[in-house]
Motif scaffolding. Structure first.
Motif, PDB file in Angstrom:
ATOM      1  N   TYR A 258       0.821  -1.210   0.000  1.00  0.00           N
ATOM      2  CA  TYR A 258       0.000   0.000   0.000  1.00  0.00           C
ATOM      3  C   TYR A 258       0.855   1.260   0.000  1.00  0.00           C
ATOM      4  O   TYR A 258       0.638   2.177  -0.782  1.00  0.00           O
ATOM      5  N   TYR A 259       1.845   1.324   0.912  1.00  0.00           N
ATOM      6  CA  TYR A 259       2.630   2.561   0.957  1.00  0.00           C
ATOM      7  C   TYR A 259       3.599   2.664  -0.218  1.00  0.00           C
ATOM      8  O   TYR A 259       3.927   3.762  -0.670  1.00  0.00           O
ATOM      9  N   MET A 260       4.031   1.514  -0.761  1.00  0.00           N
ATOM     10  CA  MET A 260       4.879   1.563  -1.950  1.00  0.00           C
ATOM     11  C   MET A 260       4.075   2.036  -3.168  1.00  0.00           C
ATOM     12  O   MET A 260       4.577   2.777  -4.011  1.00  0.00           O
ATOM     13  N   ALA A 261       2.822   1.619  -3.253  1.00  0.00           N
ATOM     14  CA  ALA A 261       1.979   2.074  -4.357  1.00  0.00           C
ATOM     15  C   ALA A 261       1.770   3.583  -4.298  1.00  0.00           C
ATOM     16  O   ALA A 261       1.768   4.283  -5.326  1.00  0.00           O
ATOM     17  N   TYR A 262       1.628   4.100  -3.097  1.00  0.00           N
ATOM     18  CA  TYR A 262       1.467   5.540  -2.879  1.00  0.00           C
ATOM     19  C   TYR A 262       2.720   6.283  -3.346  1.00  0.00           C
ATOM     20  O   TYR A 262       2.639   7.318  -4.036  1.00  0.00           O
ATOM     21  N   ALA A 263       3.891   5.754  -2.996  1.00  0.00           N
ATOM     22  CA  ALA A 263       5.154   6.379  -3.393  1.00  0.00           C
ATOM     23  C   ALA A 263       5.385   6.255  -4.894  1.00  0.00           C
ATOM     24  O   ALA A 263       5.881   7.188  -5.535  1.00  0.00           O
ATOM     25  N   ARG A 264       5.020   5.123  -5.478  1.00  0.00           N
ATOM     26  CA  ARG A 264       5.182   4.940  -6.925  1.00  0.00           C
ATOM     27  C   ARG A 264       4.388   5.982  -7.698  1.00  0.00           C
ATOM     28  O   ARG A 264       4.861   6.534  -8.697  1.00  0.00           O
ATOM     29  N   GLU A 265       3.162   6.237  -7.254  1.00  0.00           N
ATOM     30  CA  GLU A 265       2.329   7.216  -7.950  1.00  0.00           C
ATOM     31  C   GLU A 265       2.963   8.610  -7.905  1.00  0.00           C
ATOM     32  O   GLU A 265       2.964   9.336  -8.910  1.00  0.00           O
ATOM     33  N   ALA A 266       3.522   8.970  -6.764  1.00  0.00           N
ATOM     34  CA  ALA A 266       4.160  10.286  -6.627  1.00  0.00           C
ATOM     35  C   ALA A 266       5.360  10.408  -7.560  1.00  0.00           C
ATOM     36  O   ALA A 266       5.559  11.439  -8.218  1.00  0.00           O
TER      37      ALA A 266
END
Length: 288
Positions: A258-266
């Motif tokens: 979840y938090y990696m997906a958030y960082a990937r989008e940024a």
């Protein structure tokens, strides 16, 4: 596609006056959004690692990851070893599958820089690997390479011309007033110097210290003659800040997906912005 040498993509960029984004990554979660951004923009991309990242991930893992990304994509991708001072590491990177390398002997004397660069060019040219070198000293910190502001100095156009003639290097990174890391104020970029160097050498120029440069200044760097735009610190900071923001909003979450997906989008949003600042589809359409 297979990984390609960055030579042709950078020669196209020089010819048609746009910039190719060269983005540093440190993990799979950083690599994927960089590639995703390039695919969305239909733009060539140069994927970069430092010696520190090589030690962190391992050459074989890095090359395997990037080869998978290239095989699944239709856009040209090159894999570049950034700011390397060790000839043996450069040889290992070329043997592992890197298609572009930088020999950074800019802290040495001009003659030693010429000698070391010629040695790398001689080795790499036989296997069609792009070689980048630096003239002058770019200030700031890049991985483990630190140059104090008082020790930084700008590239001399005449020395750039002589250096290219004597070494046969494929791409040149002249110090023009940028710095590694993030800027505390506006960077003092010497645009006339960029234009003069670009007029005196027949190879693509590389802008180091591309993190945090205001959009209009970055566009002017490209317009003045920079064909490769390096961005590292801003990518790393954006990734880290996104993870921190995620945990501020969801402190109980434990699943890295979840938090990696958030960082990937940024990261993907930032890289798309950088690519389009360097020259959007209207510039690249001239050769597609």
């Amino acid at each position: 596609m297979e990984l390609v040498s960055s030579t042709q993509m950078l020669e196209d960029a020089r010819k048609y006056k746009y910039g190719v984004a060269a983005i540093n990554f440190h993990s799979l979660e950083m690599l994927q959004p960089i590639v995703g951004a390039a695919e969305e923009c239909r733009a060539p991309i140069i994927l970069q690692t430092t010696e520190g990242t090589v030690r962190h991930l391992g050459l074989e893992y890095i090359v395997a990851l990037v080869r998978v990304a290239a095989a699944k994509s239709k856009i040209p991708m090159a894999l570049h070893l950034d700011h390397c001072r060790d000839f043996n590491v450069i040889v290992r990177a070329v043997r592992a599958g890197y298609t572009s390398v930088m020999i950074d002997a800019s802290l040495d004397s001009f003659e030693d820089n010429v000698r070391k660069t010629k040695e790398v060019v001689r080795m790499a040219r036989a296997v069609n690997v792009n070689v980048e070198a630096e003239i002058g000293k770019v200030g700031g910190v890049e991985d483990e390479l630190a140059v104090d502001e008082k020790d930084a100095f700008l590239a001399d156009p005449g020395e750039c011309e002589e250096f290219v003639r004597r070494t046969g290097v494929s791409t040149l990174a002249p110090a023009v007033g940028t710095a590694h890391g993030m800027y505390k104020g506006l960077p003092g970029i010497d645009y006339p110097r960029i234009r003069e160097i670009a007029s005196r050498v027949n190879i693509p120029l590389v802008l180091h210290g591309g993190s945090g440069i205001p959009d209009e200044q970055l566009k002017l760097c490209v317009a003045s003659g920079m064909a490769k735009i390096n961005v590292a610190t801003e990518i790393r900071n954006t990734f880290t800040d996104a993870v921190r923001q995620f945990f501020t909003e969801q402190p109980q979450q434990k699943d890295p997906r979840y938090y990696m997906a958030y960082a990937r989008e940024a990261v993907q949003n930032l890289v798309k912005k950088k690519i389009n600042i360097c020259g959007g589809p209207e510039a690249r359409a001239q050769y597609q």
